[in-house]
Design a protein around this motif. Structure first.
Motif, PDB file in Angstrom:
ATOM      1  N   PHE A   1       0.790  -1.227   0.000  1.00  0.00           N
ATOM      2  CA  PHE A   1       0.000   0.000   0.000  1.00  0.00           C
ATOM      3  C   PHE A   1       0.820   1.275   0.000  1.00  0.00           C
ATOM      4  O   PHE A   1       0.299   2.326  -0.367  1.00  0.00           O
ATOM      5  N   GLY A   2       2.068   1.226   0.417  1.00  0.00           N
ATOM      6  CA  GLY A   2       2.918   2.411   0.372  1.00  0.00           C
ATOM      7  C   GLY A   2       2.311   3.630   1.053  1.00  0.00           C
ATOM      8  O   GLY A   2       2.521   4.748   0.615  1.00  0.00           O
ATOM      9  N   GLY A   3       1.543   3.415   2.106  1.00  0.00           N
ATOM     10  CA  GLY A   3       0.911   4.521   2.821  1.00  0.00           C
ATOM     11  C   GLY A   3      -0.433   4.939   2.265  1.00  0.00           C
ATOM     12  O   GLY A   3      -1.044   5.890   2.746  1.00  0.00           O
ATOM     13  N   ASN A   4      -0.910   4.237   1.251  1.00  0.00           N
ATOM     14  CA  ASN A   4      -2.162   4.612   0.593  1.00  0.00           C
ATOM     15  C   ASN A   4      -3.334   3.872   1.247  1.00  0.00           C
ATOM     16  O   ASN A   4      -3.740   2.800   0.804  1.00  0.00           O
ATOM     17  N   TRP A   5      -3.907   4.466   2.299  1.00  0.00           N
ATOM     18  CA  TRP A   5      -5.009   3.833   3.020  1.00  0.00           C
ATOM     19  C   TRP A   5      -6.296   3.815   2.203  1.00  0.00           C
ATOM     20  O   TRP A   5      -7.148   2.974   2.418  1.00  0.00           O
ATOM     21  N   ILE A   6      -6.435   4.719   1.244  1.00  0.00           N
ATOM     22  CA  ILE A   6      -7.613   4.682   0.359  1.00  0.00           C
ATOM     23  C   ILE A   6      -7.613   3.366  -0.414  1.00  0.00           C
ATOM     24  O   ILE A   6      -8.644   2.705  -0.541  1.00  0.00           O
ATOM     25  N   LYS A   7      -6.449   2.973  -0.906  1.00  0.00           N
ATOM     26  CA  LYS A   7      -6.319   1.710  -1.640  1.00  0.00           C
ATOM     27  C   LYS A   7      -6.766   0.542  -0.767  1.00  0.00           C
ATOM     28  O   LYS A   7      -7.538  -0.307  -1.205  1.00  0.00           O
ATOM     29  N   VAL A   8      -6.295   0.507   0.461  1.00  0.00           N
ATOM     30  CA  VAL A   8      -6.652  -0.581   1.363  1.00  0.00           C
ATOM     31  C   VAL A   8      -8.143  -0.554   1.660  1.00  0.00           C
ATOM     32  O   VAL A   8      -8.828  -1.582   1.594  1.00  0.00           O
ATOM     33  N   PHE A   9      -8.680   0.616   1.972  1.00  0.00           N
ATOM     34  CA  PHE A   9     -10.106   0.738   2.282  1.00  0.00           C
ATOM     35  C   PHE A   9     -10.941   0.202   1.128  1.00  0.00           C
ATOM     36  O   PHE A   9     -11.855  -0.591   1.319  1.00  0.00           O
ATOM     37  N   ARG A  10     -10.613   0.615  -0.072  1.00  0.00           N
ATOM     38  CA  ARG A  10     -11.395   0.183  -1.242  1.00  0.00           C
ATOM     39  C   ARG A  10     -11.237  -1.307  -1.521  1.00  0.00           C
ATOM     40  O   ARG A  10     -12.177  -1.951  -1.977  1.00  0.00           O
ATOM     41  N   GLU A  11     -10.060  -1.868  -1.236  1.00  0.00           N
ATOM     42  CA  GLU A  11      -9.854  -3.309  -1.426  1.00  0.00           C
ATOM     43  C   GLU A  11     -10.760  -4.123  -0.509  1.00  0.00           C
ATOM     44  O   GLU A  11     -11.228  -5.189  -0.880  1.00  0.00           O
ATOM     45  N   VAL A  12     -10.993  -3.634   0.719  1.00  0.00           N
ATOM     46  CA  VAL A  12     -11.754  -4.416   1.691  1.00  0.00           C
ATOM     47  C   VAL A  12     -13.219  -4.002   1.774  1.00  0.00           C
ATOM     48  O   VAL A  12     -14.002  -4.636   2.470  1.00  0.00           O
ATOM     49  N   ASP A  13     -13.606  -2.965   1.059  1.00  0.00           N
ATOM     50  CA  ASP A  13     -14.993  -2.502   1.038  1.00  0.00           C
ATOM     51  C   ASP A  13     -15.779  -3.364   0.054  1.00  0.00           C
ATOM     52  O   ASP A  13     -15.961  -3.010  -1.109  1.00  0.00           O
ATOM     53  N   GLY A  14     -16.248  -4.503   0.533  1.00  0.00           N
ATOM     54  CA  GLY A  14     -16.872  -5.514  -0.321  1.00  0.00           C
ATOM     55  C   GLY A  14     -18.045  -5.028  -1.139  1.00  0.00           C
ATOM     56  O   GLY A  14     -18.214  -5.418  -2.290  1.00  0.00           O
ATOM     57  N   ASP A  15     -18.883  -4.157  -0.576  1.00  0.00           N
ATOM     58  CA  ASP A  15     -20.052  -3.684  -1.325  1.00  0.00           C
ATOM     59  C   ASP A  15     -19.798  -2.360  -2.043  1.00  0.00           C
ATOM     60  O   ASP A  15     -20.713  -1.787  -2.633  1.00  0.00           O
ATOM     61  N   CYS A  16     -18.567  -1.877  -1.998  1.00  0.00           N
ATOM     62  CA  CYS A  16     -18.122  -0.691  -2.755  1.00  0.00           C
ATOM     63  C   CYS A  16     -18.976   0.549  -2.491  1.00  0.00           C
ATOM     64  O   CYS A  16     -19.217   1.347  -3.397  1.00  0.00           O
ATOM     65  N   ASN A  17     -19.409   0.730  -1.247  1.00  0.00           N
ATOM     66  CA  ASN A  17     -20.225   1.914  -0.940  1.00  0.00           C
ATOM     67  C   ASN A  17     -19.433   2.982  -0.183  1.00  0.00           C
ATOM     68  O   ASN A  17     -20.008   3.957   0.301  1.00  0.00           O
ATOM     69  N   ASP A  18     -18.120   2.809  -0.098  1.00  0.00           N
ATOM     70  CA  ASP A  18     -17.232   3.743   0.603  1.00  0.00           C
ATOM     71  C   ASP A  18     -17.584   3.892   2.071  1.00  0.00           C
ATOM     72  O   ASP A  18     -17.348   4.937   2.673  1.00  0.00           O
ATOM     73  N   ARG A  19     -18.162   2.845   2.666  1.00  0.00           N
ATOM     74  CA  ARG A  19     -18.486   2.804   4.090  1.00  0.00           C
ATOM     75  C   ARG A  19     -18.198   1.400   4.606  1.00  0.00           C
ATOM     76  O   ARG A  19     -18.336   0.432   3.875  1.00  0.00           O
ATOM     77  N   LEU A  20     -17.808   1.317   5.866  1.00  0.00           N
ATOM     78  CA  LEU A  20     -17.628   0.027   6.523  1.00  0.00           C
ATOM     79  C   LEU A  20     -18.361   0.044   7.853  1.00  0.00           C
ATOM     80  O   LEU A  20     -18.269   1.025   8.595  1.00  0.00           O
ATOM     81  N   ASN A  21     -19.091  -1.032   8.150  1.00  0.00           N
ATOM     82  CA  ASN A  21     -19.602  -1.198   9.508  1.00  0.00           C
ATOM     83  C   ASN A  21     -18.588  -2.062  10.256  1.00  0.00           C
ATOM     84  O   ASN A  21     -17.599  -2.514   9.683  1.00  0.00           O
TER      85      ASN A  21
END
Length: 113
Positions: free
Chosen positions: A29-49
């Motif tokens: 990720f090289g410090g890119n937390w957006i990349k990680v967030f989007r990789e794990v956001d299964g429903d692609c709604n830019d939110r995680l519960n």
């Protein structure tokens, strides 16, 4: 969530360090937390519960496969409590990024993406 214990700054640092190592290992990720967030956001709604977040931490790739030996359930819950400041039961990508910019490591020569 309200009954979960808070974590102190030392525990917060530990959780972020474990997340950072795993994110680099699995996502380069090289410090890119957006990349990680989007990789794990299964429903692609830019939110995680919390359950999505927990699965992102504990699950298999593209999750980060972090064991309870590396990060306890209490640390994970305490991290979520700190992350979800408004107690909305989910976090947006913007909330996550603001939190990680404030508390996470900063790559050399720059800021978290």
């Amino acid at each position: 969530v309200n009954s979960w214990d808070d974590i102190n700054d030392e525990q917060l640092f530990h959780v972020i360090e474990v997340l950072t190592v795993a994110a680099e290992k699995w996502h380069s990720f090289g410090g890119n937390w957006i990349k990680v967030f989007r990789e794990v956001d299964g429903d692609c709604n830019d939110r995680l519960n919390y359950e999505e977040f927990r699965q992102a931490v504990r699950g298999r790739f593209p999750a980060m496969l972090i064991s309870q030996a590396e990060m306890s359930e209490a640390e994970l819950q305490g991290f979520w409590r700190r992350l979800d400041e408004d107690r909305s039961s989910d976090i947006s990508i913007q909330e996550f990024m603001a939190f990680m910019r404030k508390h996470g490591p900063h790559p050399q020569g720059g800021e978290l993406a």
